[in-house]
Enzyme design. Structure first.
Site, PDB file in Angstrom:
ATOM      1  N   SER A  79       0.824  -1.209   0.000  1.00  0.00           N
ATOM      2  CA  SER A  79       0.000   0.000   0.000  1.00  0.00           C
ATOM      3  C   SER A  79       0.855   1.255   0.000  1.00  0.00           C
ATOM      4  O   SER A  79       0.327   2.351  -0.145  1.00  0.00           O
ATOM      5  CB  SER A  79      -0.941  -0.005   1.204  1.00  0.00           C
ATOM      6  OG  SER A  79      -0.250  -0.317   2.370  1.00  0.00           O
TER       7      SER A  79
ATOM      8  N   HIS B 152      -2.588  -3.447  -6.213  1.00  0.00           N
ATOM      9  CA  HIS B 152      -3.048  -3.038  -4.888  1.00  0.00           C
ATOM     10  C   HIS B 152      -4.555  -3.241  -4.755  1.00  0.00           C
ATOM     11  O   HIS B 152      -5.347  -2.530  -5.377  1.00  0.00           O
ATOM     12  CB  HIS B 152      -2.661  -1.561  -4.660  1.00  0.00           C
ATOM     13  CG  HIS B 152      -2.961  -1.062  -3.294  1.00  0.00           C
ATOM     14  ND1 HIS B 152      -3.197   0.258  -3.005  1.00  0.00           N
ATOM     15  CD2 HIS B 152      -3.071  -1.716  -2.107  1.00  0.00           C
ATOM     16  CE1 HIS B 152      -3.425   0.401  -1.723  1.00  0.00           C
ATOM     17  NE2 HIS B 152      -3.364  -0.780  -1.151  1.00  0.00           N
TER      18      HIS B 152
ATOM     19  N   GLU C 200      -5.598  -0.824  -7.816  1.00  0.00           N
ATOM     20  CA  GLU C 200      -4.630   0.160  -8.307  1.00  0.00           C
ATOM     21  C   GLU C 200      -3.505  -0.637  -8.958  1.00  0.00           C
ATOM     22  O   GLU C 200      -2.869  -1.464  -8.286  1.00  0.00           O
ATOM     23  CB  GLU C 200      -4.030   0.950  -7.129  1.00  0.00           C
ATOM     24  CG  GLU C 200      -4.659   2.284  -6.856  1.00  0.00           C
ATOM     25  CD  GLU C 200      -3.930   3.068  -5.761  1.00  0.00           C
ATOM     26  OE1 GLU C 200      -3.803   4.282  -5.900  1.00  0.00           O
ATOM     27  OE2 GLU C 200      -3.505   2.469  -4.754  1.00  0.00           O
TER      28      GLU C 200
ATOM     29  N   ASN D 219      -3.816   5.893  -0.934  1.00  0.00           N
ATOM     30  CA  ASN D 219      -3.410   6.244   0.424  1.00  0.00           C
ATOM     31  C   ASN D 219      -2.861   7.664   0.543  1.00  0.00           C
ATOM     32  O   ASN D 219      -2.821   8.224   1.638  1.00  0.00           O
ATOM     33  CB  ASN D 219      -2.429   5.209   0.963  1.00  0.00           C
ATOM     34  CG  ASN D 219      -3.166   3.935   1.325  1.00  0.00           C
ATOM     35  OD1 ASN D 219      -4.226   3.978   1.930  1.00  0.00           O
ATOM     36  ND2 ASN D 219      -2.630   2.798   0.918  1.00  0.00           N
TER      37      ASN D 219
HETATM   38  N1  CAA Z   1     -15.917 -11.457   2.037  1.00  0.00           N
HETATM   39  C1  CAA Z   1     -16.973 -11.595   1.227  1.00  0.00           C
HETATM   40  N2  CAA Z   1     -18.044 -10.757   1.248  1.00  0.00           N
HETATM   41  C2  CAA Z   1     -18.036  -9.769   2.165  1.00  0.00           C
HETATM   42  C3  CAA Z   1     -16.964  -9.559   3.046  1.00  0.00           C
HETATM   43  C4  CAA Z   1     -15.861 -10.457   2.953  1.00  0.00           C
HETATM   44  N3  CAA Z   1     -14.784 -10.337   3.741  1.00  0.00           N
HETATM   45  N4  CAA Z   1     -17.246  -8.485   3.827  1.00  0.00           N
HETATM   46  C5  CAA Z   1     -18.454  -8.030   3.449  1.00  0.00           C
HETATM   47  N5  CAA Z   1     -18.926  -8.800   2.443  1.00  0.00           N
HETATM   48  C6  CAA Z   1     -20.180  -8.606   1.695  1.00  0.00           C
HETATM   49  C7  CAA Z   1     -21.414  -8.934   2.485  1.00  0.00           C
HETATM   50  O1  CAA Z   1     -21.700 -10.301   2.443  1.00  0.00           O
HETATM   51  C8  CAA Z   1     -22.448  -8.103   1.755  1.00  0.00           C
HETATM   52  O2  CAA Z   1     -22.802  -8.795   0.563  1.00  0.00           O
HETATM   53  P1  CAA Z   1     -24.177  -8.538  -0.246  1.00  0.00           P
HETATM   54  O3  CAA Z   1     -24.125  -7.143  -0.776  1.00  0.00           O
HETATM   55  O4  CAA Z   1     -24.113  -9.571  -1.322  1.00  0.00           O
HETATM   56  O5  CAA Z   1     -25.292  -8.745   0.739  1.00  0.00           O
HETATM   57  C9  CAA Z   1     -21.682  -6.843   1.373  1.00  0.00           C
HETATM   58  O6  CAA Z   1     -20.307  -7.209   1.409  1.00  0.00           O
HETATM   59  C10 CAA Z   1     -21.905  -5.709   2.338  1.00  0.00           C
HETATM   60  O7  CAA Z   1     -21.565  -6.166   3.646  1.00  0.00           O
HETATM   61  P2  CAA Z   1     -22.486  -5.946   4.935  1.00  0.00           P
HETATM   62  O8  CAA Z   1     -23.942  -5.933   4.526  1.00  0.00           O
HETATM   63  O9  CAA Z   1     -22.074  -6.920   5.984  1.00  0.00           O
HETATM   64  O10 CAA Z   1     -22.050  -4.553   5.524  1.00  0.00           O
HETATM   65  P3  CAA Z   1     -22.012  -3.111   4.897  1.00  0.00           P
HETATM   66  O11 CAA Z   1     -23.116  -2.858   3.938  1.00  0.00           O
HETATM   67  O12 CAA Z   1     -21.876  -2.262   6.103  1.00  0.00           O
HETATM   68  O13 CAA Z   1     -20.650  -3.087   4.062  1.00  0.00           O
HETATM   69  C11 CAA Z   1     -18.314  -2.751   3.833  1.00  0.00           C
HETATM   70  C12 CAA Z   1     -19.427  -3.434   4.636  1.00  0.00           C
HETATM   71  C13 CAA Z   1     -18.320  -3.331   2.410  1.00  0.00           C
HETATM   72  C14 CAA Z   1     -17.014  -3.128   4.514  1.00  0.00           C
HETATM   73  C15 CAA Z   1     -18.588  -1.215   3.790  1.00  0.00           C
HETATM   74  O14 CAA Z   1     -18.730  -0.725   5.099  1.00  0.00           O
HETATM   75  C16 CAA Z   1     -17.461  -0.440   3.110  1.00  0.00           C
HETATM   76  O15 CAA Z   1     -17.405  -0.355   1.884  1.00  0.00           O
HETATM   77  N6  CAA Z   1     -16.565   0.144   3.936  1.00  0.00           N
HETATM   78  C17 CAA Z   1     -15.403   0.903   3.424  1.00  0.00           C
HETATM   79  C18 CAA Z   1     -14.323  -0.072   3.039  1.00  0.00           C
HETATM   80  C19 CAA Z   1     -13.074   0.625   2.562  1.00  0.00           C
HETATM   81  O16 CAA Z   1     -12.944   1.844   2.505  1.00  0.00           O
HETATM   82  N7  CAA Z   1     -12.101  -0.210   2.193  1.00  0.00           N
HETATM   83  C20 CAA Z   1     -10.793   0.285   1.780  1.00  0.00           C
HETATM   84  C21 CAA Z   1      -9.853   0.279   2.932  1.00  0.00           C
HETATM   85  S1  CAA Z   1      -8.254   0.801   2.448  1.00  0.00           S
HETATM   86  C22 CAA Z   1      -7.495  -0.606   1.909  1.00  0.00           C
HETATM   87  O17 CAA Z   1      -8.002  -1.687   1.968  1.00  0.00           O
HETATM   88  C23 CAA Z   1      -6.157  -0.510   1.288  1.00  0.00           C
HETATM   89  C24 CAA Z   1      -5.051   0.119   1.996  1.00  0.00           C
HETATM   90  O18 CAA Z   1      -4.005   0.245   1.361  1.00  0.00           O
HETATM   91  C25 CAA Z   1      -5.061   0.580   3.381  1.00  0.00           C
END
Ligand code: CAA
Length: 272
Positions: A107, A128, A140, A178
């Protein structure tokens, strides 16, 4: 994150080997994949047969050189330090077939620097992914200084085949994701430290006011506070601008072992 990348590759028909020096980590990774696949079965996104076939395509190995002797692509996802990644890229360069692509899910560490640890800089690239990998559409695709067009095209096509949206980015500290995300999270921690508002208020402003799915403090816990601090340190050091100074409260929480969800305590508590 390695297990989640393996999950997505195997679900899309690729044979994958998960590699870790620690057998227990491999067991944990495979269990996480099985449970996340089951979640997709329960949500009727995939069938039970697809779950079983996906798990059958995932193998594990503890010996890096042996495990990569016959691969087309490696996606490295080890700890975010040059001390760990450098020797791994040296080994990959020696052990992987000459035409294999060496990708990193880093990242914030320079793809150009990783490429310089090898004798195949044209075949080194950033791939990424974002958490949760099975859900998030973005990859990315990061070009190091010497990444070839053929390598870029192969990784871009793979991302498309996985149902992701690849975005081309040049090698720079924090890339785009990031460089933009972490200063926002860091600023939210400054707001908390300075008493501008409490944690729930800060997160609510950003979820309801900006339509972010998670507030910045919840997101920091989700990513890991140590990861957030590490990325801020890279931005501060490499770009040399004090606007990237890590918030002292972020440092204090990491020093206390409050790393977010993975440790059970971050800005919020995850006990039980
Ligand atoms: N594996 C498979 N499916 C998953 C999962 C996983 N680990 N986690 C969630 N899901 C699925 C759920 O089953 C659900 O599926 P459906 O749409 O088919 O029903 C869907 O994702 C949504 O999940 P939830 O209903 O449980 O919860 P939510 O609607 O609150 O969404 C979230 C959860 C997707 C995490 C949402 O809160 C979100 O998009 N958050 C922001 C995430 C983000 O910003 N990520 C980037 C972080 S930075 C990074 O990763 C890189 C870095 O370099 C730091």
């Amino acid at each position: 994150m390695g297990d989640a990348v393996a999950h997505v590759l195997a679900l899309n028909g690729y044979t994958v080997t998960l590699i870790d020096v620690n057998e227990a980590a491999l067991k944990q990774g495979t269990a996480t994949i099985a449970s996340n696949l089951q979640r997709q079965v329960n949500k009727e996104r995939i069938t039970d047969e697809e779950r079983t076939a996906t798990l059958d395509r995932i193998h594990t190995h503890t010996a890096l050189a042996e495990a990569v002797s016959d691969v087309e692509l490696v996606i490295e996802a080890v700890s975010e330090t040059t001390e760990v990644k450098g020797p791994i890229f040296e080994t990959l360069d020696e052990a992987a077939p000459d035409d294999a692509i060496l990708a990193s899910n880093t990242s914030s560490i320079s793809i150009t620097w990783l490429a310089a640890q090898t004798s195949r800089a044209g075949q080194v690239i950033g791939m990424h992914f974002f958490n949760p990998v099975p859900v998030m559409k973005l990859v990315e695709v990061v070009r190091g200084l010497d990444t070839s067009d053929a390598t870029f095209d192969a990784v871009e096509n793979l991302a498309l085949d996985l149902g992701k949206t690849p975005v081309e980015v040049n090698d720079a500290p924090g890339f785009v994701s990031n460089r933009v995300l972490m200063p926002m999270i860091n600023e939210a921690v400054f707001c908390l430290m300075e008493g501008v508002a409490d944690k729930d208020a800060i997160d609510t402003v950003m979820t309801l006011g900006m339509n972010h799915p998670m507030g910045p403090l919840t997101l920091a816990d989700f990513i890991g506070l140590d990861v957030c601090l590490g990325i801020m340190e890279v931005l501060h050091r490499e770009l040399g601008d004090d606007k990237y100074r890590p918030c002292p409260l972020l440092r204090k929480m990491v020093a206390a072992g409050h790393l977010g969800r993975k440790s059970g305590q971050g800005f919020y508590s995850y006990d039980g």
